[in-house]
Design an enzyme around this catalytic site. Structure first.
Site: not given
Ligand code: DAT
Ligand code: MG
Length: 151
Positions: A11, A104, A117, A128
């Protein structure tokens, strides 16, 4: 145990913070195969399509603003059980709940700035990757506009 494909996207905060190499490295070291990669500025309509399941949530407008705020690195990764395994490598949605050792858990603190993601099912992985591929491919033949979207 099936060979699958998943859509992984660094991201804008991950790109800006210089975490692209670190993130790619974690998937490479796990043993998955990189089958596609593009630095890309996501237009609003594609971002809304990508996150269509979350349309209606209170945070949806902020999520779209965030994901379109700068370049992202789009990737397709292939391997046995890669969809679920990549989710483990990434960690929980809220980085404060993500285990140490996950991307994360190690590299983020805010849900709204959680650096990466990963698709949540093989079907969504296909969808996607299909959407981003179709979008990029359409620009190859449009003659104009490609540079406005693709860095
Ligand atoms: P994930 O990215 O772990 O698959 P998701 O698909 O539920 O999580 O949500 C997509 C993104 O939307 C998530 O990475 C960050 C944002 N988001 C999710 N829940 C949120 C919340 N309660 N507040 C703010 N942002 C949220
Ligand atoms: Mg999700």
């Amino acid at each position: 145990e099936e060979v699958e494909e998943t859509y992984i996207m660094v991201k804008p905060d991950g790109v800006q913070r210089g975490l692209v190499g670190e993130i790619i490295s974690r998937f490479e070291k796990k043993g998955f195969k990189l089958t596609g990669l593009k630095l890309f500025q996501c237009p609003k309509d594609l971002a809304e399509e990508h996150y269509k399941d979350l349309k209606g949530k209170s945070f949806f407008p902020k999520l779209i603003d965030y994901i379109t705020s700068g370049p992202v690195v789009c990737m397709a990764w292939e391997g046995i059980g890669v969809v679920a395994s990549a989710r483990k490598v990434i960690g929980a949605t809220n980085p404060l709940n993500a285990e140490p050792g996950t991307i994360r858990g190690d590299l983020a603190v805010q849900t709204g700035r959680n650096v990466v993601h990963g698709s949540d099912s093989p079907e969504n992985g296909k969808r996607e990757i299909g959407k981003i591929s179709a979008f990029l491919f359409s620009f190859l033949f449009s003659g104009i506009g490609y540079k406005n979207f693709c860095l």
